[in-house]
Scaffold this active site. Structure first.
Site, PDB file in Angstrom:
ATOM      1  N   GLY A  12       9.858 -34.546 -51.468  1.00  0.00           N
ATOM      2  CA  GLY A  12       9.450 -33.162 -51.229  1.00  0.00           C
ATOM      3  C   GLY A  12       8.047 -32.918 -51.752  1.00  0.00           C
ATOM      4  O   GLY A  12       7.243 -33.840 -51.890  1.00  0.00           O
ATOM      5  N   CYS A  13       7.757 -31.685 -52.064  1.00  0.00           N
ATOM      6  CA  CYS A  13       6.431 -31.295 -52.548  1.00  0.00           C
ATOM      7  C   CYS A  13       6.089 -32.069 -53.813  1.00  0.00           C
ATOM      8  O   CYS A  13       6.872 -32.099 -54.759  1.00  0.00           O
ATOM      9  CB  CYS A  13       6.412 -29.794 -52.834  1.00  0.00           C
ATOM     10  SG  CYS A  13       4.878 -29.222 -53.589  1.00  0.00           S
TER      11      CYS A  13
END
Length: 183
Positions: A12-13
């Site tokens: 993810g981020c």
């Protein structure tokens, strides 16, 4: 530090992944960047289009005498949902995919074992979509992405998404005694 190693993965981020790994005993550095794509020296803006094929990743340099590959993998699977295809929460796109990059066959085998261990833990329900890919190149993200959360904790995304994830991480891994004193 004779046993310094590196591992690269995406969950993810990279802002929250990098922040959390930098808090762990034995982690020398966690650097946000890009891997798995077809363009040299990609920019954040290019990666965000999804057209370069890169994932947002974190490359971790660690002292294997202090923290093990398996412990790092446990943290990796704690920080993201490996059953979400090309997304984490509201972050959607191939750049947010769950991916472990390996350097050789031994590391690939260890990654496969880590995926199986996570599945058996029962932490996540559903089918795992974590990719295993050979690491061809790691490109460090722009300077402003490094330590982003620490520099911008009140930025809306950081306060709404990254901050709560970091608090959950600190509680769990702090109780296990895995955090650096300053965390």
């Amino acid at each position: 530090m004779d046993n310094v190693k590196q591992i690269t993965f995406g969950g993810g981020c990279f802002w929250c992944v990098e922040s959390c790994f930098n808090m762990l005993n034995g982690v020398i550095s966690a650097v946000s960047g890009y891997s798995g794509g077809h363009k040299n020296h990609p920019t954040y803006e290019e990666v965000c289009t999804g057209e370069t094929g890169h994932a947002e990743v974190v490359q971790i340099t660690y002292d294997a005498d202090i923290i093990s590959y398996e412990q790092l993998m446990d943290v990796f699977f704690f920080l993201h949902d490996p059953t979400q295809l090309n997304r984490q929460g509201n972050d959607i796109g191939t750049q947010y995919r769950s991916v472990i990059f390996y350097k050789d066959e031994e590391e690939k085998t260890r990654a496969e074992l880590a995926v199986e261990a996570s599945k058996k833990s029962g932490r996540w329900e559903g089918t795992y979509v974590t990719e295993l890919s050979e690491l061809e190149k790691f490109w460090a993200a722009e300077k402003y992405h490094q330590g982003y959360y620490n520099e911008n904790p009140s930025q809306p995304y950081c306060s709404a998404v990254v901050g709560p994830k970091i608090q959950k991480f600190k509680k769990y891994f702090g109780e296990l005694g895995m955090l650096k004193n300053e965390a």
